[in-house]
Design a protein around this motif. Structure first.
Motif, mmCIF file in Angstrom:
data_model
loop_
_atom_site.group_PDB
_atom_site.id
_atom_site.type_symbol
_atom_site.label_atom_id
_atom_site.label_comp_id
_atom_site.label_asym_id
_atom_site.label_seq_id
_atom_site.Cartn_x
_atom_site.Cartn_y
_atom_site.Cartn_z
ATOM 1 N N ARG A 22 0.842 -1.199 0.000
ATOM 2 C CA ARG A 22 0.000 0.000 0.000
ATOM 3 C C ARG A 22 0.880 1.253 0.000
ATOM 4 N N TYR A 23 2.029 1.172 0.662
ATOM 5 C CA TYR A 23 2.899 2.334 0.791
ATOM 6 C C TYR A 23 4.032 2.376 -0.217
ATOM 7 N N VAL A 24 4.508 1.222 -0.646
ATOM 8 C CA VAL A 24 5.523 1.173 -1.706
ATOM 9 C C VAL A 24 5.364 -0.172 -2.412
ATOM 10 N N SER A 25 5.062 -0.118 -3.682
ATOM 11 C CA SER A 25 4.733 -1.337 -4.418
ATOM 12 C C SER A 25 5.973 -2.015 -5.002
ATOM 13 N N ARG A 26 5.816 -3.266 -5.281
ATOM 14 C CA ARG A 26 6.866 -4.057 -5.927
ATOM 15 C C ARG A 26 7.230 -3.433 -7.273
ATOM 16 N N GLU A 27 6.243 -2.985 -8.020
ATOM 17 C CA GLU A 27 6.479 -2.425 -9.351
ATOM 18 C C GLU A 27 7.313 -1.153 -9.293
ATOM 19 N N GLU A 28 6.980 -0.257 -8.356
ATOM 20 C CA GLU A 28 7.758 0.980 -8.308
ATOM 21 C C GLU A 28 9.175 0.731 -7.805
ATOM 22 N N LEU A 29 9.379 -0.258 -6.946
ATOM 23 C CA LEU A 29 10.735 -0.596 -6.509
ATOM 24 C C LEU A 29 11.560 -1.117 -7.676
ATOM 25 N N HIS A 30 10.971 -2.011 -8.459
ATOM 26 C CA HIS A 30 11.695 -2.539 -9.625
ATOM 27 C C HIS A 30 12.011 -1.428 -10.619
ATOM 28 N N TRP A 31 11.047 -0.564 -10.836
ATOM 29 C CA TRP A 31 11.259 0.551 -11.761
ATOM 30 C C TRP A 31 12.364 1.472 -11.256
ATOM 31 N N ALA A 32 12.303 1.871 -9.988
ATOM 32 C CA ALA A 32 13.276 2.812 -9.430
ATOM 33 C C ALA A 32 14.682 2.211 -9.366
ATOM 34 N N ALA A 104 21.445 0.107 -4.077
ATOM 35 C CA ALA A 104 21.090 0.026 -2.662
ATOM 36 C C ALA A 104 19.670 0.547 -2.524
ATOM 37 N N ILE A 105 18.934 -0.059 -1.614
ATOM 38 C CA ILE A 105 17.548 0.333 -1.407
ATOM 39 C C ILE A 105 17.253 0.420 0.077
ATOM 40 N N SER A 106 16.474 1.415 0.416
ATOM 41 C CA SER A 106 16.004 1.604 1.786
ATOM 42 C C SER A 106 14.489 1.743 1.722
ATOM 43 N N ILE A 169 19.954 13.446 -8.078
ATOM 44 C CA ILE A 169 18.565 13.013 -7.925
ATOM 45 C C ILE A 169 17.958 12.810 -9.311
ATOM 46 N N GLU A 170 17.402 11.628 -9.547
ATOM 47 C CA GLU A 170 16.752 11.332 -10.825
ATOM 48 C C GLU A 170 15.240 11.376 -10.743
ATOM 49 N N PHE A 171 14.696 11.096 -9.566
ATOM 50 C CA PHE A 171 13.238 11.046 -9.438
ATOM 51 C C PHE A 171 12.853 11.303 -7.990
ATOM 52 N N THR A 172 11.798 12.092 -7.808
ATOM 53 C CA THR A 172 11.256 12.353 -6.473
ATOM 54 C C THR A 172 9.736 12.348 -6.563
ATOM 55 N N ALA A 173 9.104 11.653 -5.633
ATOM 56 C CA ALA A 173 7.645 11.672 -5.539
ATOM 57 C C ALA A 173 7.254 11.717 -4.067
ATOM 58 N N THR A 174 6.244 12.505 -3.787
ATOM 59 C CA THR A 174 5.677 12.548 -2.441
ATOM 60 C C THR A 174 4.218 12.147 -2.566
ATOM 61 N N ARG A 175 3.838 11.188 -1.741
ATOM 62 C CA ARG A 175 2.461 10.716 -1.722
ATOM 63 C C ARG A 175 1.857 11.092 -0.373
ATOM 64 N N ILE A 181 12.423 8.299 -3.709
ATOM 65 C CA ILE A 181 13.509 9.036 -4.340
ATOM 66 C C ILE A 181 14.481 8.056 -4.970
ATOM 67 N N ALA A 182 14.841 8.304 -6.215
ATOM 68 C CA ALA A 182 15.869 7.530 -6.906
ATOM 69 C C ALA A 182 17.035 8.469 -7.183
ATOM 70 N N ALA A 183 18.237 8.055 -6.748
ATOM 71 C CA ALA A 183 19.417 8.882 -6.901
ATOM 72 C C ALA A 183 20.560 8.043 -7.476
ATOM 73 N N VAL A 184 21.511 8.720 -8.098
ATOM 74 C CA VAL A 184 22.659 8.060 -8.716
ATOM 75 C C VAL A 184 23.936 8.608 -8.076
ATOM 76 N N ASN A 185 24.877 7.719 -7.788
ATOM 77 C CA ASN A 185 26.165 8.108 -7.233
ATOM 78 C C ASN A 185 26.978 8.777 -8.338
ATOM 79 N N ASP A 186 27.231 10.040 -8.200
ATOM 80 C CA ASP A 186 27.986 10.793 -9.196
ATOM 81 C C ASP A 186 29.478 10.854 -8.900
ATOM 82 N N ALA A 187 29.949 10.066 -7.966
ATOM 83 C CA ALA A 187 31.372 10.101 -7.601
ATOM 84 C C ALA A 187 32.257 9.703 -8.752
#
Length: 187
Positions: A22-32, A104-106, A169-175, A181-187
Motif C-alpha cells: 500500500r505504501y511502496v509497491s513491488r512495481e515501483e521498486l523494480h522501476w526505481a 542500494a535500497i532503503s 537526484i533522478e526522481f522524487t515523488a511525495t504521496r 527518491i531515486a538517486a545516482v552516485n555521481d562520484a
C-alpha cells in the motif's frame, strides 16, 4: 539523525503484503532500482526480508543489511533466497569494499539511519553510476501510520542530504504518507 529501529518482536507485522505494498509497491521498486540480473544490491534495514524477497530474483547478489540479529533470525526461519547474504551492520559502517554495490535500497528505514556518516558510507560502497532508492515515511504525512512525524523527513530534506553526499537526484515523488527518491552516485 537516525531514530529508533523497528521492534523485532513485531516482525510478523512486516510480512503483511497488502499493508506493505500500500505504501511502496513491488512495481515501483523494480522501476526505481532498474535492476539487471548481474547487479549486486544491498537492502538497507532489510528486517524480515519482505522487500529483499521482492528484488532477489532480479539480481545476481543481494545483501540483507540490518542492525538487529533478531530480524535475521526471523528471515532465516522464513527462508532466505540462495543469492542473499544476511549482514548485521549499521548503514554508517557497511562491511563492503569501495564501489562494491551496483544498487542500494532503503524501504521505510531511511529515517532510522539518516546521517551524514551513513550517506557518506553509501557513496563509498556504491559504484559510480550506482543507484540508491529511498522509499520512506514522509514528514508531510499525517502520522497515522509509521513512525511519529518528528522522526520523519520531507522529500526536500532527503534530496538535499543526498545531493550533499554526492548523489544526483533522478526522481522524487511525495504521496499522502510516503516519499520515493531515486538517486545516482555521481562520484
Amino acid at each position: 539523525m537516525g531514530h529508533h529501529t523497528f521492534d523485532a518482536s513485531k516482525a510478523a507485522k512486516l510480512e503483511d503484503a497488502a499493508e506493505r505494498y500500500r505504501y511502496v509497491s513491488r512495481e515501483e521498486l523494480h522501476w526505481a532500482l532498474d535492476l539487471t540480473d548481474d547487479h549486486t544490491v544491498a537492502d538497507l534495514g532489510s528486517g524480515t526480508g519482505f522487500y529483499t524477497d521482492t528484488i532477489a530474483p532480479h539480481a545476481a547478489r543481494v545483501y540483507a543489511v540490518d542492525v538487529q540479529e533478531a530480524m535475521h533470525e526471523y528471515y532465516r526461519d522464513k527462508g532466505v533466497p540462495e543469492n542473499t547474504e544476511l549482514v548485521t551492520a549499521g548503514v554508517e559502517d557497511l562491511p563492503f569494499a569501495a564501489d562494491h554495490l551496483d544498487r542500494a535500497i532503503s524501504t521505510m528505514t531511511y529515517h532510522e539511519f539518516a546521517s551524514d556518516q551513513a550517506l557518506s558510507e553509501l557513496e563509498r560502497v556504491l559504484a559510480p553510476g550506482g543507484r540508491l532508492v529511498v522509499a520512506d515515511w514522509s514528514a508531510d504525512g499525517t502520522g497515522e501510520d509509521g513512525p511519529p512525524l518528528a522522526e520523519r523527513f520531507t522529500a526536500s530534506e532527503v534530496t538535499a542530504a543526498l545531493r550533499d553526499a554526492g548523489f544526483r537526484i533522478e526522481f522524487t515523488a511525495t504521496r499522502p504518507e510516503t516519499l520515493l527518491i531515486a538517486a545516482v552516485n555521481d562520484a
